[in-house]
Write a protein that holds these residues in place. Structure first.
Motif, PDB file in Angstrom:
ATOM      1  N   TRP B  35       0.851  -1.179   0.000  1.00 14.76           N
ATOM      2  CA  TRP B  35       0.000   0.000   0.000  1.00 14.76           C
ATOM      3  C   TRP B  35       0.892   1.236   0.000  1.00 14.76           C
ATOM      4  CZ3 TRP B  35      -5.237   0.484  -0.421  1.00 14.76           C
ATOM      5  CH2 TRP B  35      -6.009  -0.672  -0.265  1.00 14.76           C
ATOM      6  N   PHE B  36       0.500   2.196  -0.852  1.00 18.61           N
ATOM      7  CA  PHE B  36       1.248   3.447  -0.980  1.00 18.61           C
ATOM      8  C   PHE B  36       0.311   4.626  -0.756  1.00 18.61           C
ATOM      9  CE2 PHE B  36       5.217   1.931  -2.850  1.00 18.61           C
ATOM     10  CZ  PHE B  36       4.851   0.720  -3.405  1.00 18.61           C
ATOM     11  N   ARG B  37       0.922   5.722  -0.415  1.00 20.54           N
ATOM     12  CA  ARG B  37       0.218   6.997  -0.350  1.00 20.54           C
ATOM     13  C   ARG B  37       0.844   7.921  -1.383  1.00 20.54           C
ATOM     14  NH1 ARG B  37      -1.084  11.023   4.589  1.00 20.54           N
ATOM     15  NH2 ARG B  37      -0.979  12.978   3.387  1.00 20.54           N
ATOM     16  N   GLN B  38      -0.009   8.675  -2.081  1.00 20.46           N
ATOM     17  CA  GLN B  38       0.478   9.649  -3.042  1.00 20.46           C
ATOM     18  C   GLN B  38      -0.226  10.976  -2.825  1.00 20.46           C
ATOM     19  OE1 GLN B  38      -0.170   8.930  -7.288  1.00 20.46           O
ATOM     20  NE2 GLN B  38       1.760   9.958  -7.786  1.00 20.46           N
ATOM     21  N   ASP B  39       0.529  12.008  -2.528  1.00 18.36           N
ATOM     22  CA  ASP B  39      -0.025  13.350  -2.427  1.00 18.36           C
ATOM     23  C   ASP B  39      -0.035  13.971  -3.816  1.00 18.36           C
ATOM     24  OD1 ASP B  39       1.589  13.048   0.501  1.00 18.36           O
ATOM     25  OD2 ASP B  39      -0.436  13.865   0.535  1.00 18.36           O
ATOM     26  N   PRO B  40      -0.922  14.944  -4.053  1.00 23.65           N
ATOM     27  CA  PRO B  40      -1.065  15.527  -5.400  1.00 23.65           C
ATOM     28  C   PRO B  40       0.252  15.998  -5.975  1.00 23.65           C
ATOM     29  CG  PRO B  40      -2.845  16.262  -3.989  1.00 23.65           C
ATOM     30  CD  PRO B  40      -1.892  15.526  -3.092  1.00 23.65           C
ATOM     31  N   GLY B  41       0.572  15.556  -7.166  1.00 22.01           N
ATOM     32  CA  GLY B  41       1.781  15.983  -7.841  1.00 22.01           C
ATOM     33  C   GLY B  41       3.063  15.443  -7.265  1.00 22.01           C
ATOM     34  N   LYS B  42       2.950  14.485  -6.369  1.00 24.50           N
ATOM     35  CA  LYS B  42       4.138  13.950  -5.698  1.00 24.50           C
ATOM     36  C   LYS B  42       4.348  12.486  -6.039  1.00 24.50           C
ATOM     37  CE  LYS B  42       4.762  17.815  -3.425  1.00 24.50           C
ATOM     38  NZ  LYS B  42       5.918  18.718  -3.714  1.00 24.50           N
ATOM     39  N   GLY B  43       5.463  11.958  -5.556  1.00 21.09           N
ATOM     40  CA  GLY B  43       5.752  10.551  -5.754  1.00 21.09           C
ATOM     41  C   GLY B  43       5.024   9.684  -4.742  1.00 21.09           C
ATOM     42  N   LEU B  44       5.472   8.457  -4.613  1.00 26.75           N
ATOM     43  CA  LEU B  44       4.817   7.477  -3.757  1.00 26.75           C
ATOM     44  C   LEU B  44       5.542   7.312  -2.434  1.00 26.75           C
ATOM     45  CD1 LEU B  44       4.109   4.659  -6.351  1.00 26.75           C
ATOM     46  CD2 LEU B  44       2.700   6.608  -5.768  1.00 26.75           C
ATOM     47  N   THR B  45       4.757   7.151  -1.384  1.00 26.60           N
ATOM     48  CA  THR B  45       5.296   6.835  -0.074  1.00 26.60           C
ATOM     49  C   THR B  45       4.771   5.458   0.309  1.00 26.60           C
ATOM     50  OG1 THR B  45       5.349   9.165   0.594  1.00 26.60           O
ATOM     51  CG2 THR B  45       5.426   7.497   2.347  1.00 26.60           C
ATOM     52  N   SER B  46       5.686   4.534   0.561  1.00 26.51           N
ATOM     53  CA  SER B  46       5.262   3.196   0.955  1.00 26.51           C
ATOM     54  C   SER B  46       4.711   3.223   2.377  1.00 26.51           C
ATOM     55  CB  SER B  46       6.439   2.221   0.860  1.00 26.51           C
ATOM     56  OG  SER B  46       6.041   0.921   1.252  1.00 26.51           O
ATOM     57  N   LEU B  47       3.553   2.624   2.552  1.00 33.52           N
ATOM     58  CA  LEU B  47       2.908   2.586   3.865  1.00 33.52           C
ATOM     59  C   LEU B  47       3.102   1.224   4.535  1.00 33.52           C
ATOM     60  CD1 LEU B  47      -0.449   4.354   2.970  1.00 33.52           C
ATOM     61  CD2 LEU B  47       1.534   5.367   4.109  1.00 33.52           C
ATOM     62  N   LEU B  48       2.702   0.201   3.836  1.00 32.59           N
ATOM     63  CA  LEU B  48       2.757  -1.143   4.405  1.00 32.59           C
ATOM     64  C   LEU B  48       3.035  -2.139   3.287  1.00 32.59           C
ATOM     65  CD1 LEU B  48      -0.363  -0.925   6.735  1.00 32.59           C
ATOM     66  CD2 LEU B  48       1.984  -1.256   7.522  1.00 32.59           C
ATOM     67  N   LEU B  49       3.789  -3.165   3.619  1.00 30.99           N
ATOM     68  CA  LEU B  49       4.061  -4.256   2.690  1.00 30.99           C
ATOM     69  C   LEU B  49       3.693  -5.555   3.366  1.00 30.99           C
ATOM     70  CD1 LEU B  49       7.148  -4.775   0.441  1.00 30.99           C
ATOM     71  CD2 LEU B  49       6.378  -6.611   1.919  1.00 30.99           C
ATOM     72  N   ILE B  50       2.889  -6.367   2.679  1.00 26.13           N
ATOM     73  CA  ILE B  50       2.478  -7.647   3.239  1.00 26.13           C
ATOM     74  C   ILE B  50       2.997  -8.748   2.332  1.00 26.13           C
ATOM     75  CG2 ILE B  50       0.550  -9.029   4.093  1.00 26.13           C
ATOM     76  CD1 ILE B  50      -1.183  -6.585   4.044  1.00 26.13           C
ATOM     77  N   GLN B  51       3.760  -9.651   2.900  1.00 34.16           N
ATOM     78  CA  GLN B  51       4.219 -10.809   2.133  1.00 34.16           C
ATOM     79  C   GLN B  51       3.047 -11.762   1.908  1.00 34.16           C
ATOM     80  OE1 GLN B  51       7.239 -11.162   0.731  1.00 34.16           O
ATOM     81  NE2 GLN B  51       7.569  -9.119   1.510  1.00 34.16           N
ATOM     82  N   SER B  52       3.173 -12.587   0.886  1.00 35.29           N
ATOM     83  CA  SER B  52       2.063 -13.481   0.542  1.00 35.29           C
ATOM     84  C   SER B  52       1.741 -14.460   1.664  1.00 35.29           C
ATOM     85  CB  SER B  52       2.389 -14.254  -0.743  1.00 35.29           C
ATOM     86  OG  SER B  52       3.542 -15.068  -0.553  1.00 35.29           O
ATOM     87  N   SER B  53       2.709 -14.732   2.520  1.00 35.53           N
ATOM     88  CA  SER B  53       2.494 -15.673   3.625  1.00 35.53           C
ATOM     89  C   SER B  53       1.913 -15.003   4.865  1.00 35.53           C
ATOM     90  CB  SER B  53       3.824 -16.334   4.000  1.00 35.53           C
ATOM     91  OG  SER B  53       4.771 -15.344   4.373  1.00 35.53           O
ATOM     92  N   GLN B  54       1.810 -13.680   4.827  1.00 39.41           N
ATOM     93  CA  GLN B  54       1.313 -12.943   5.985  1.00 39.41           C
ATOM     94  C   GLN B  54      -0.166 -12.614   5.828  1.00 39.41           C
ATOM     95  OE1 GLN B  54       4.163  -9.678   5.774  1.00 39.41           O
ATOM     96  NE2 GLN B  54       5.323 -10.547   7.487  1.00 39.41           N
ATOM     97  N   ARG B  55      -0.790 -12.314   6.949  1.00 40.23           N
ATOM     98  CA  ARG B  55      -2.216 -11.989   6.928  1.00 40.23           C
ATOM     99  C   ARG B  55      -2.446 -10.497   7.136  1.00 40.23           C
ATOM    100  NH1 ARG B  55      -6.019 -15.530   5.245  1.00 40.23           N
ATOM    101  NH2 ARG B  55      -7.488 -14.762   6.800  1.00 40.23           N
ATOM    102  N   GLU B  56      -1.533  -9.857   7.880  1.00 42.37           N
ATOM    103  CA  GLU B  56      -1.720  -8.433   8.111  1.00 42.37           C
ATOM    104  C   GLU B  56      -0.413  -7.785   8.551  1.00 42.37           C
ATOM    105  OE1 GLU B  56      -3.629  -8.832  12.616  1.00 42.37           O
ATOM    106  OE2 GLU B  56      -4.448  -7.407  11.213  1.00 42.37           O
ATOM    107  N   GLN B  57      -0.411  -6.454   8.406  1.00 46.70           N
ATOM    108  CA  GLN B  57       0.706  -5.635   8.866  1.00 46.70           C
ATOM    109  C   GLN B  57       0.131  -4.365   9.474  1.00 46.70           C
ATOM    110  OE1 GLN B  57       4.205  -5.693   8.875  1.00 46.70           O
ATOM    111  NE2 GLN B  57       4.103  -7.858   8.361  1.00 46.70           N
ATOM    112  N   THR B  58       0.809  -3.872  10.490  1.00 46.88           N
ATOM    113  CA  THR B  58       0.326  -2.677  11.185  1.00 46.88           C
ATOM    114  C   THR B  58       1.446  -1.663  11.305  1.00 46.88           C
ATOM    115  OG1 THR B  58      -1.291  -3.936  12.439  1.00 46.88           O
ATOM    116  CG2 THR B  58      -0.664  -1.796  13.321  1.00 46.88           C
TER     117      THR B  58
END
Lengths: 113, 113
Positions: B35-58
């Motif tokens: 999951w990423f966040r993007q502000d208007p006219g800006k690049g991407l900020t990574s929020l959370l990464l979940i591996q395929s073996s995982q169920r959730e990340q906080t």
């Protein structure tokens, strides 16, 4: 954390000119970098995969002769938009992979008049 | 061909509300989801990464879940703030080595004070 820079952050050029965008991984080596394009209110669309020391792999519909990609070192990939036209105006973002995650540059806003 | 869909396309909430953003993908053969966040006219900020073996990340007020078998992920934002206003992008990394992320079109969130 991993940092990816892009230069320039924005550029305005006349139709018919060529523009070079640089993507650098500042604190890690990236054998693979990716170039995306984002039109207003649209998502990121992959243009090409850039591999260090070899030719880039382009997505279907992306003209390789128009969008020249060079990945000359493990920390630098360049995208050159040749003979730019107004329809090439877009937000170009590069990404480099490190470990499990993908890290993105801040993007380059290209406006072709 | 992998496709990523995000619902809703836009969301407006008052400050303090808890909210859920949805992401679905058509091919469950993914390496991870980000999951990423993007502000208007800006690049991407990574929020959370979940591996395929995982169920959730906080991370702080953010919680992302992944149900790979059903091809779904949710991003939960607790106690929303005006500073959370941005476009949130979901992206999957296919299982094949060297492949780029595939993005959804994003959900544009507006949090009013």
């Amino acid at each position: 954390g991993a940092v990816v820079s892009q230069h320039p952050s924005w550029v305005i050029c006349k139709s018919g000119t060529s523009v070079k965008i640089e993507c650098r991984s500042l604190d890690f080596q990236a054998t693979t970098m990716f170039w995306y394009r984002q039109f207003p209110k649209q998502s990121l669309m992959l243009m090409a995969t850039s591999n260090e020391g070899s030719k880039a792999t382009y997505e279907q519909g992306v003209e390789k002769d128009k969008f020249l990609i060079n990945h000359a070192s493990l920390t630098l990939s360049t995208l050159t938009v040749t003979s730019a036209h107004p329809e090439d105006s877009s937000f170009y973002i590069c990404s480099a992979r490190q470990g499990l995650g993908a890290f993105f540059g801040p993007g380059t806003r290209l406006t072709v008049l | 061909k992998q496709e990523v869909t995000q619902i809703p396309a836009a969301l407006s909430v008052p400050e303090g509300e808890n909210l859920v953003l949805n992401c679905s993908f058509t091919d469950s053969a993914i390496y991870n989801l980000q999951w990423f966040r993007q502000d208007p006219g800006k690049g991407l900020t990574s929020l959370l990464l979940i591996q395929s073996s995982q169920r959730e990340q906080t991370s702080g007020r953010l919680n992302a879940s992944l149900d790979k078998s059903s091809g779904r992920s949710t991003l939960y934002i607790a106690a929303s703030q005006p500073g959370d206003s941005a476009t949130y992008l979901c992206a999957v990394r296919p299982w094949q080595a060297g492949t780029a992320l595939i993005f959804g079109k994003g959900t544009t969130l507006s949090v009013s004070s």
